[in-house]
Design a protein around this motif. Structure first.
Motif, short mmCIF file in Angstrom:
data_model
loop_
_atom_site.label_atom_id
_atom_site.label_comp_id
_atom_site.label_asym_id
_atom_site.label_seq_id
_atom_site.Cartn_x
_atom_site.Cartn_y
_atom_site.Cartn_z
N ARG A 89 4.39 7.45 7.44
CA ARG A 89 4.89 8.61 8.05
C ARG A 89 5.26 9.89 7.22
O ARG A 89 5.38 11.06 7.98
CB ARG A 89 6.26 8.33 8.62
CG ARG A 89 6.80 8.83 10.03
CD ARG A 89 7.92 7.94 10.64
NE ARG A 89 7.34 6.63 11.01
CZ ARG A 89 8.34 5.57 11.42
NH1 ARG A 89 9.72 5.83 11.37
NH2 ARG A 89 7.71 4.66 11.94
N ASP A 90 5.19 9.98 5.89
CA ASP A 90 5.41 11.15 5.24
C ASP A 90 4.33 11.98 5.06
O ASP A 90 4.20 12.94 4.31
CB ASP A 90 6.27 10.77 4.03
CG ASP A 90 7.77 10.43 4.14
OD1 ASP A 90 8.18 10.73 5.21
OD2 ASP A 90 8.23 9.68 3.43
N ASN A 113 3.82 16.21 10.87
CA ASN A 113 4.02 16.83 9.67
C ASN A 113 2.95 17.77 9.19
O ASN A 113 1.81 17.51 8.93
CB ASN A 113 3.93 15.52 8.42
CG ASN A 113 5.14 14.63 8.60
OD1 ASN A 113 6.32 15.34 8.97
ND2 ASN A 113 5.11 13.86 8.04
#
Length: 273
Positions: A89-90, A113
């Motif tokens: 997710r990052d 992101n």
């Protein structure tokens, strides 16, 4: 004696018929899928890609199509979440998507992101039902009995969709770097229905036709074949892009919760259009 022979023959025929009978009919499978469409559940998505044209010297940046995803659906009021798995997710380009109902109207938002941090995009736009609809038909699929496999009855159904072709990956020509056409194709969706619980536990999506379309384009652009010659050769070869997506369903009608961010519900999210 003659009557006994007739009786035994009928019994044998009955047993043979039972042995060859499908565990579940297509009508029964349709009822299972309809119940699934009206239920709450969690799901995970994993895509596997075999690309004979992939350049091993090229390093991908950010999230890739093979990264696992996780999702959940609440049927009423319709709410769906889909995002890359927590361990991914990052990464740059990873996103979380929400379909949520406000005042009886279905909305969509994506938090992605970017280089300067997470940003909401395309929030508050009318949309169709959520992300699973991009993978499978959740209205009324034309189910066809296929086989029995490890406690499952497997049915198949065609699904009309479209895929984006990277011409640069096929030709290696820098001039094709921005040429990424979207092309229609038909994929095959396999529905795995659990014989014991009578639930839809898994779907497997085979995009072989898309791989053959890509190979046809490569043969035309790189080898200089005519469209007819390229199509015939692409139909015969095994050396094509192969992409298979497996979706696993769990917690059917269990305690499924989706925490839609408050800024989406109250309309205060700072969005990028």
């Amino acid at each position: 004696m003659k009557k006994e022979v007739v009786f035994l023959s009928a019994a044998v025929l009955c047993l043979l018929s039972a042995c060859g009978r499908e565990t579940m009919t297509e009508e029964e499978a349709g009822e299972v899928v309809e119940e699934f469409n009206n239920g709450d559940f969690r799901y995970s998505i994993k895509t596997e890609i075999e690309d004979p044209y992939e350049d091993p010297d090229v390093t991908s940046v950010g999230i890739g199509p093979e990264a696992p995803m996780e999702g959940a659906v609440i049927h009423s009021p319709y709410t769906e979440y889909l995002g890359w798995a927590e361990e991914e997710r990052d990464q740059q380009g990873a996103s979380e998507m929400f379909w949520y109902t406000v005042d009886g109207q279905l909305k969509y938002a994506m938090r992605i992101n970017l280089t300067d941090g997470p940003q909401w995009m395309i929030a508050g736009v009318d949309t169709d039902r959520g992300g699973l609809d991009d993978y499978m038909d959740r209205s009324d699929p034309e189910l066809i009995y296929d086989r029995e496999e490890d406690g499952y009855t497997v049915f198949t159904a065609p699904f009309e969709t479209q895929g984006q072709v990277s011409m640069y990956s096929l030709t290696g020509d820098e001039e094709d770097a921005e040429n990424n056409p979207m092309l229609p194709y038909t994929c095959t969706v396999e529905y795995y229905i659990n014989n014991d619980s009578r639930t839809l536990d898994r779907v497997v999506i085979d995009r072989e036709e898309f791989g053959r379309i890509c190979e046809k384009l490569r043969l035309m652009e790189v080898e200089g074949l005519s469209e007819e010659e390229a199509k015939a050769q692409a139909e015969e070869t095994e050396d094509i892009i192969r992409m298979t997506t497996t979706i696993e369903f769990t917690d059917f009608n269990g305690d499924v919760q989706i925490d839609v961010p408050e800024e989406l519900l109250d309309g205060t999210a700072d969005t990028l259009q």
